[in-house]
Design an enzyme around this catalytic site. Structure first.
Site, PDB file in Angstrom:
ATOM      1  N   HIS A 131      -7.922  -4.505  -2.225  1.00 57.89           N
ATOM      2  CA  HIS A 131      -6.781  -4.029  -1.697  1.00 57.89           C
ATOM      3  C   HIS A 131      -6.103  -4.710  -0.343  1.00 57.89           C
ATOM      4  O   HIS A 131      -7.194  -4.680   0.591  1.00 57.89           O
ATOM      5  CB  HIS A 131      -6.835  -2.705  -1.462  1.00 57.89           C
ATOM      6  CG  HIS A 131      -5.764  -1.508  -1.009  1.00 57.89           C
ATOM      7  ND1 HIS A 131      -5.007  -1.243  -2.206  1.00 57.89           N
ATOM      8  CD2 HIS A 131      -5.250  -1.249  -0.159  1.00 57.89           C
ATOM      9  CE1 HIS A 131      -3.772  -0.627  -1.769  1.00 57.89           C
ATOM     10  NE2 HIS A 131      -4.017  -0.667  -0.387  1.00 57.89           N
ATOM     11  N   CYS A 164       0.957  -1.050   0.126  1.00 55.93           N
ATOM     12  CA  CYS A 164      -0.163  -0.020  -0.077  1.00 55.93           C
ATOM     13  C   CYS A 164       0.895   1.684  -0.164  1.00 55.93           C
ATOM     14  O   CYS A 164       1.643   1.556  -0.803  1.00 55.93           O
ATOM     15  CB  CYS A 164      -0.915  -0.050   1.328  1.00 55.93           C
ATOM     16  SG  CYS A 164      -1.733   1.476   1.576  1.00 55.93           S
ATOM     17  N   ASP A 187      -9.275  -3.768  -6.666  1.00 55.44           N
ATOM     18  CA  ASP A 187      -8.835  -2.662  -5.767  1.00 55.44           C
ATOM     19  C   ASP A 187      -9.521  -1.455  -5.986  1.00 55.44           C
ATOM     20  O   ASP A 187      -9.506  -0.717  -7.066  1.00 55.44           O
ATOM     21  CB  ASP A 187      -7.205  -2.389  -6.091  1.00 55.44           C
ATOM     22  CG  ASP A 187      -6.569  -1.726  -4.919  1.00 55.44           C
ATOM     23  OD1 ASP A 187      -7.162  -0.935  -4.510  1.00 55.44           O
ATOM     24  OD2 ASP A 187      -5.513  -2.231  -4.605  1.00 55.44           O
TER      25      ASP A 187
END
Length: 245
Positions: free
Chosen positions: A212, A132, A179
């Site tokens: 994600h 991330c 995502d």
């Protein structure tokens, strides 16, 4: 804190209850979590945390997994004492929060950690993985830092490739098909830029049906069909490091 009673980290899934097998150290102005493999090695991996910070058990779990696979693994506090994001925080304040924690401004901390790994841990070949926020930091480092050998950017927000796609080191990009933070169109643009300009090995891989955070934070007991992709992402990460370190 070290927790020797924990079993070897080789299972898959959400690890919010995980205590860690390594220890916390102070490296100049930075705190860092460090886990070393049973046998001596000159290979090390820097693990760059996500927005939730260096103490997130799941990120330490990945560091321990890397140590189990023969690497000196360290997860430093790249927020340098500032608090990580908390799920209970107001997302309306996120952009302001992020302004004081730029993934492109970690060079000083990276230099300190590289020095520590080389001088105190005997590391000669050093790679980096990040998740991330940390995945974006990996992209920055692969474009700018000559002292690393390889990188794995795991659902890193694509933001450092506006001006260049000239990677210095072999880089593996892991993305999730579903995502919400990284549209597949951005991934397609990145691939095209790399195809045109990149002179080193790279791979861009999209994992079907994933969201994600799936590699290091996904609770697979909610979606058992995700388990193969979680395993695949982790194996791909380790295989890339094994190939280039």
């Amino acid at each position: 804190m070290a927790n020797e009673s924990r079993s070897c980290p080789c299972d898959i899934g959400d690890r919010l209850d995980y205590g860690g097998r390594g220890q916390e150290v102070q490296v100049e102005h930075i705190k860092a979590y460090v886990c070393k493999p049973p046998a001596s090695t000159d290979k090390a991996v820097i693990v760059i945390h996500d927005i939730f910070g260096w103490e997130l058990p799941n990120t330490r779990y990945i560091a321990d997994m890397l140590a189990t696979n023969g690497y000196i693994a360290t997860c430093p506090d790249f927020f340098v004492g500032q608090e990580g994001w908390k799920p209970s925080n107001d997302w309306a304040t996120f952009d302001d929060w992020l302004k004081t924690r730029s993934a492109g401004k970690i060079d000083k901390e990276i230099d300190v950690i590289l020095k520590y790994l080389k001088e105190q841990c005997g590391a000669k070949k050093i790679g980096v993985v990040g998740f991330c926020w940390g995945g974006a930091a990996v992209q920055h480092l692969m474009l700018k830092n000559p002292h690393l050998q390889a990188g794995v950017s795991i659902y890193g927000v694509i933001k450092f490739f506006a001006d260049t796609s000239s990677l210095l080191h072999p880089t593996f990009f892991i993305f999730a098909e579903k995502d919400d933070f990284i549209p597949l169109q951005q991934v397609a643009v990145l691939e095209e830029k790399l195809k045109q300009n990149c002179k080193v090995d790279y791979e861009v891989k999209i994992y079907p049906g994933q969201t994600h955070g799936f590699v290091h934070r996904k609770r697979e007991d909610i979606n058992p069909q995700d388990k193969p992709y979680i395993e695949e992402g982790r194996k791909d990460m380790i295989n890339w490091l094994n190939k280039y370190l």
